[in-house]
Design a protein around this motif. Structure first.
Motif, PDB file in Angstrom:
ATOM      1  N   GLY A 345       0.833  -1.191   0.000  1.00  0.00           N
ATOM      2  CA  GLY A 345       0.000   0.000   0.000  1.00  0.00           C
ATOM      3  C   GLY A 345       0.879   1.256   0.000  1.00  0.00           C
ATOM      4  O   GLY A 345       2.095   1.183   0.209  1.00  0.00           O
ATOM      5  N   ILE A 346       0.246   2.424  -0.235  1.00  0.00           N
ATOM      6  CA  ILE A 346       0.964   3.709  -0.235  1.00  0.00           C
ATOM      7  C   ILE A 346       0.699   4.402   1.097  1.00  0.00           C
ATOM      8  O   ILE A 346      -0.451   4.675   1.444  1.00  0.00           O
ATOM      9  N   TYR A 347       1.748   4.658   1.853  1.00  0.00           N
ATOM     10  CA  TYR A 347       1.597   5.301   3.146  1.00  0.00           C
ATOM     11  C   TYR A 347       1.219   6.764   2.954  1.00  0.00           C
ATOM     12  O   TYR A 347       1.839   7.482   2.161  1.00  0.00           O
ATOM     13  N   ILE A 348       0.163   7.233   3.672  1.00  0.00           N
ATOM     14  CA  ILE A 348      -0.300   8.613   3.499  1.00  0.00           C
ATOM     15  C   ILE A 348      -0.151   9.434   4.784  1.00  0.00           C
ATOM     16  O   ILE A 348      -0.541  10.590   4.822  1.00  0.00           O
ATOM     17  N   GLY A 349       0.424   8.812   5.843  1.00  0.00           N
ATOM     18  CA  GLY A 349       0.637   9.531   7.098  1.00  0.00           C
ATOM     19  C   GLY A 349      -0.346   9.133   8.178  1.00  0.00           C
ATOM     20  O   GLY A 349      -1.415   8.552   7.898  1.00  0.00           O
ATOM     21  N   ASN A 350       0.015   9.424   9.438  1.00  0.00           N
ATOM     22  CA  ASN A 350      -0.851   9.168  10.591  1.00  0.00           C
ATOM     23  C   ASN A 350      -1.266   7.691  10.706  1.00  0.00           C
ATOM     24  O   ASN A 350      -2.399   7.364  11.108  1.00  0.00           O
ATOM     25  N   GLY A 351      -0.355   6.803  10.298  1.00  0.00           N
ATOM     26  CA  GLY A 351      -0.632   5.379  10.416  1.00  0.00           C
ATOM     27  C   GLY A 351      -1.624   4.848   9.410  1.00  0.00           C
ATOM     28  O   GLY A 351      -2.132   3.740   9.568  1.00  0.00           O
ATOM     29  N   MET A 352      -1.899   5.606   8.341  1.00  0.00           N
ATOM     30  CA  MET A 352      -2.886   5.210   7.332  1.00  0.00           C
ATOM     31  C   MET A 352      -2.211   4.922   6.001  1.00  0.00           C
ATOM     32  O   MET A 352      -1.129   5.439   5.702  1.00  0.00           O
ATOM     33  N   MET A 353      -2.862   4.084   5.197  1.00  0.00           N
ATOM     34  CA  MET A 353      -2.350   3.770   3.857  1.00  0.00           C
ATOM     35  C   MET A 353      -3.491   3.780   2.858  1.00  0.00           C
ATOM     36  O   MET A 353      -4.669   3.605   3.214  1.00  0.00           O
ATOM     37  N   LEU A 354      -3.133   3.979   1.603  1.00  0.00           N
ATOM     38  CA  LEU A 354      -4.060   3.898   0.475  1.00  0.00           C
ATOM     39  C   LEU A 354      -3.704   2.624  -0.278  1.00  0.00           C
ATOM     40  O   LEU A 354      -2.566   2.456  -0.718  1.00  0.00           O
ATOM     41  N   ASP A 355      -4.677   1.715  -0.425  1.00  0.00           N
ATOM     42  CA  ASP A 355      -4.346   0.438  -1.067  1.00  0.00           C
ATOM     43  C   ASP A 355      -5.582  -0.166  -1.706  1.00  0.00           C
ATOM     44  O   ASP A 355      -6.712   0.257  -1.475  1.00  0.00           O
ATOM     45  N   ALA A 356      -5.344  -1.165  -2.548  1.00  0.00           N
ATOM     46  CA  ALA A 356      -6.413  -1.913  -3.208  1.00  0.00           C
ATOM     47  C   ALA A 356      -6.630  -3.209  -2.437  1.00  0.00           C
ATOM     48  O   ALA A 356      -5.762  -4.074  -2.428  1.00  0.00           O
ATOM     49  N   GLU A 357      -7.782  -3.304  -1.783  1.00  0.00           N
ATOM     50  CA  GLU A 357      -8.129  -4.493  -1.010  1.00  0.00           C
ATOM     51  C   GLU A 357      -9.301  -5.202  -1.670  1.00  0.00           C
ATOM     52  O   GLU A 357      -9.743  -4.813  -2.756  1.00  0.00           O
ATOM     53  N   ASP A 358      -9.816  -6.227  -1.000  1.00  0.00           N
ATOM     54  CA  ASP A 358     -10.918  -6.992  -1.572  1.00  0.00           C
ATOM     55  C   ASP A 358     -12.130  -6.114  -1.883  1.00  0.00           C
ATOM     56  O   ASP A 358     -12.848  -6.366  -2.850  1.00  0.00           O
ATOM     57  N   GLN A 359     -12.366  -5.086  -1.043  1.00  0.00           N
ATOM     58  CA  GLN A 359     -13.517  -4.217  -1.268  1.00  0.00           C
ATOM     59  C   GLN A 359     -13.215  -3.067  -2.230  1.00  0.00           C
ATOM     60  O   GLN A 359     -14.046  -2.186  -2.427  1.00  0.00           O
ATOM     61  N   GLY A 360     -12.017  -3.059  -2.800  1.00  0.00           N
ATOM     62  CA  GLY A 360     -11.635  -2.028  -3.756  1.00  0.00           C
ATOM     63  C   GLY A 360     -10.567  -1.110  -3.181  1.00  0.00           C
ATOM     64  O   GLY A 360      -9.947  -1.409  -2.164  1.00  0.00           O
ATOM     65  N   VAL A 361     -10.346   0.030  -3.803  1.00  0.00           N
ATOM     66  CA  VAL A 361      -9.345   0.992  -3.336  1.00  0.00           C
ATOM     67  C   VAL A 361      -9.919   1.735  -2.133  1.00  0.00           C
ATOM     68  O   VAL A 361     -10.980   2.361  -2.224  1.00  0.00           O
ATOM     69  N   VAL A 362      -9.217   1.663  -1.005  1.00  0.00           N
ATOM     70  CA  VAL A 362      -9.701   2.264   0.237  1.00  0.00           C
ATOM     71  C   VAL A 362      -8.527   2.841   1.018  1.00  0.00           C
ATOM     72  O   VAL A 362      -7.365   2.652   0.663  1.00  0.00           O
ATOM     73  N   ILE A 363      -8.860   3.568   2.088  1.00  0.00           N
ATOM     74  CA  ILE A 363      -7.863   4.031   3.048  1.00  0.00           C
ATOM     75  C   ILE A 363      -8.013   3.170   4.298  1.00  0.00           C
ATOM     76  O   ILE A 363      -9.125   2.996   4.800  1.00  0.00           O
ATOM     77  N   ASP A 364      -6.910   2.630   4.789  1.00  0.00           N
ATOM     78  CA  ASP A 364      -6.964   1.701   5.916  1.00  0.00           C
ATOM     79  C   ASP A 364      -5.832   2.000   6.899  1.00  0.00           C
ATOM     80  O   ASP A 364      -4.849   2.667   6.546  1.00  0.00           O
ATOM     81  N   ASN A 365      -5.997   1.485   8.124  1.00  0.00           N
ATOM     82  CA  ASN A 365      -5.004   1.687   9.175  1.00  0.00           C
ATOM     83  C   ASN A 365      -4.015   0.533   9.172  1.00  0.00           C
ATOM     84  O   ASN A 365      -4.410  -0.630   9.244  1.00  0.00           O
ATOM     85  N   ILE A 366      -2.716   0.849   9.099  1.00  0.00           N
ATOM     86  CA  ILE A 366      -1.716  -0.222   9.002  1.00  0.00           C
ATOM     87  C   ILE A 366      -1.456  -0.892  10.350  1.00  0.00           C
ATOM     88  O   ILE A 366      -0.742  -1.904  10.409  1.00  0.00           O
ATOM     89  N   THR A 367      -2.018  -0.369  11.429  1.00  0.00           N
ATOM     90  CA  THR A 367      -1.775  -0.945  12.757  1.00  0.00           C
ATOM     91  C   THR A 367      -3.030  -1.572  13.351  1.00  0.00           C
ATOM     92  O   THR A 367      -3.044  -1.904  14.541  1.00  0.00           O
ATOM     93  N   ASN A 368      -4.094  -1.720  12.540  1.00  0.00           N
ATOM     94  CA  ASN A 368      -5.307  -2.311  13.107  1.00  0.00           C
ATOM     95  C   ASN A 368      -5.102  -3.800  13.365  1.00  0.00           C
ATOM     96  O   ASN A 368      -4.040  -4.366  13.121  1.00  0.00           O
TER      97      ASN A 368
END
Length: 383
Positions: A345-368
């Motif tokens: 995924g592409i890191y966008i700051g504040n522990g979040m990333m932009l990536d393509a997951e099963d539900q499509g392109v979303v913003i997700d937390n890399i530490t969840n």
């Protein structure tokens, strides 16, 4: 490291940064993986101990059940033997009862016969019994009459005594048989009580054994899962160690270098334009959709930064970055369905990333709870 061979972003190898920059990033990942390995091995050892304990319990319960079944078999055999003895005693009692009845009938018949003889001999049909004694014609006649009465009386007494003695003997035998019968009945009740107790014990043992076997199956499955996780972690540790050695070798031969030029905010803003674009396995374009590495390759390619096709290949370009040093525009990698970098995924700051997951392109937390345990490292490809 594969980064020296696969980096195709149009600049000299980014791995030329000093080893003081590269090694700490690998060290963070390696330390995290080793810590996870230690935890997994501790869980595996605890599970092995529990499995051993449950096996011992199962063996002990199986032995106890066999002993209980043997005891039940012995009790049931004793019950059957006791029932046979009880039936035999009851048969004897029935025979004695019959004899008593027969003796009583015979005694009554003999008494009646003696009385009839006396009346026939001394009454002559009309003379009363007592008058025969008083009306003797001579002394000799009187003696004769008294003798006959005495003999008849003795005979009657002997007969009565014989029947009475036999009656008492039979009654004594009958009493003894009744005592034995009562003892057998009491013994039968005790044996049946023991049988019910052993049956309850056997049911409890079977229930406990079933529970132990269920626990053993669950623990065995857990041990299999832990073994798979250990193998995966070992592969990740080995990969990190290999890449660390390669990075150190490359860094030792270079003192300066540069990354590709790129604007992280522009890259992120462009990537966000594809929010909710469908996920397509192997997809590399907005239509029909992206997979994770296809999305990253497409976004960076839009700005003239060429990246390899797969997440595994992308994990070998740029320079390693520790999690604590992540900056927007860095690539973050995860190990999901197989060892190694299987998601990016592409890191966008504040522990979040932009990536393509099963539900499509979303913003997700890399530490969840999902991504956190699967995080394996990051790469910086722009400056």
């Amino acid at each position: 490291m594969r980064a020296a061979r696969r980096l195709i972003i149009g600049f000299s190898s980014a791995a030329v940064l000093a080893s003081m920059t590269i090694v700490p990033a690998y060290a963070d990942s390696l330390s995290s993986e080793k810590q996870q390995m230690s935890q997994l091995q501790a869980e595996a050892n605890q599970t092995d101990k529990q499995i051993s304990q449950e096996k011992a319990k199962a063996a002990q319960l199986t032995s106890s059940i066999q002993q209980t079944n043997t005891s039940l078999a012995n009790i049931r055999s004793a019950i059957a033997a006791n029932q046979q003895q009880t039936a035999a005693v009851q048969a004897k009692i029935n025979v004695l009862n019959t004899k008593l009845q027969q003796n009583q009938v015979k005694l009554n018949a003999d008494k009646a016969a003696l009385e009839a003889q006396i009346r026939t001999m001394y009454e002559n049909g009309q003379v009363p019994y007592m008058n025969v004694l008083m009306q003797s014609t001579s002394f000799d006649d009187l003696l004769s009459r008294l003798y006959m009465l005495e003999q008849i009386s003795k005979a009657q007494q002997q007969l009565v005594q014989q029947v009475t003695d036999l009656q008492q003997s039979i009654e004594q035998q009958q009493a003894e048989q009744k005592v034995q019968y009562a003892d057998l009945q009491q013994k039968q009740a005790q044996l049946q009580t023991y049988e019910r107790a052993q049956q309850i014990l056997e049911q409890q043992q079977q229930s406990a054994l079933a529970e132990v076997k269920s626990n053993l199956q669950q623990q065995t499955r857990q041990r299999t899962i832990l073994e798979s996780q250990i193998q995966l972690t070992q592969s990740q540790i080995q990969q990190i160690e290999e890449e660390t050695a390669q990075a150190q070798q490359i860094a030792s031969s270079h003192t300066t270098g540069s990354l590709a030029h790129g604007n992280a905010q522009q890259i992120i803003q462009f990537g966000e334009e594809f929010m909710n674009t469908p996920y397509v396995w192997g997809g590399t374009s907005p239509s029909p959709g992206f997979d994770c590495s296809g999305f990253v390759q497409y976004v960076y390619g839009h700005f003239g930064i060429g990246l390899p096709r797969t997440s595994e290949e992308q994990y070998s370009v740029g320079v390693p970055v520790s999690e604590s040093s992540l900056e927007p525009g860095d690539l973050v990698f995860f190990s999901t369905y197989a060892p190694g970098a299987t998601h990016v995924g592409i890191y966008i700051g504040n522990g979040m990333m932009l990536d393509a997951e099963d539900q499509g392109v979303v913003i997700d937390n890399i530490t969840n709870s999902y991504w956190g345990p699967k995080y394996i490292g990051a790469r910086r490809v722009i400056q």
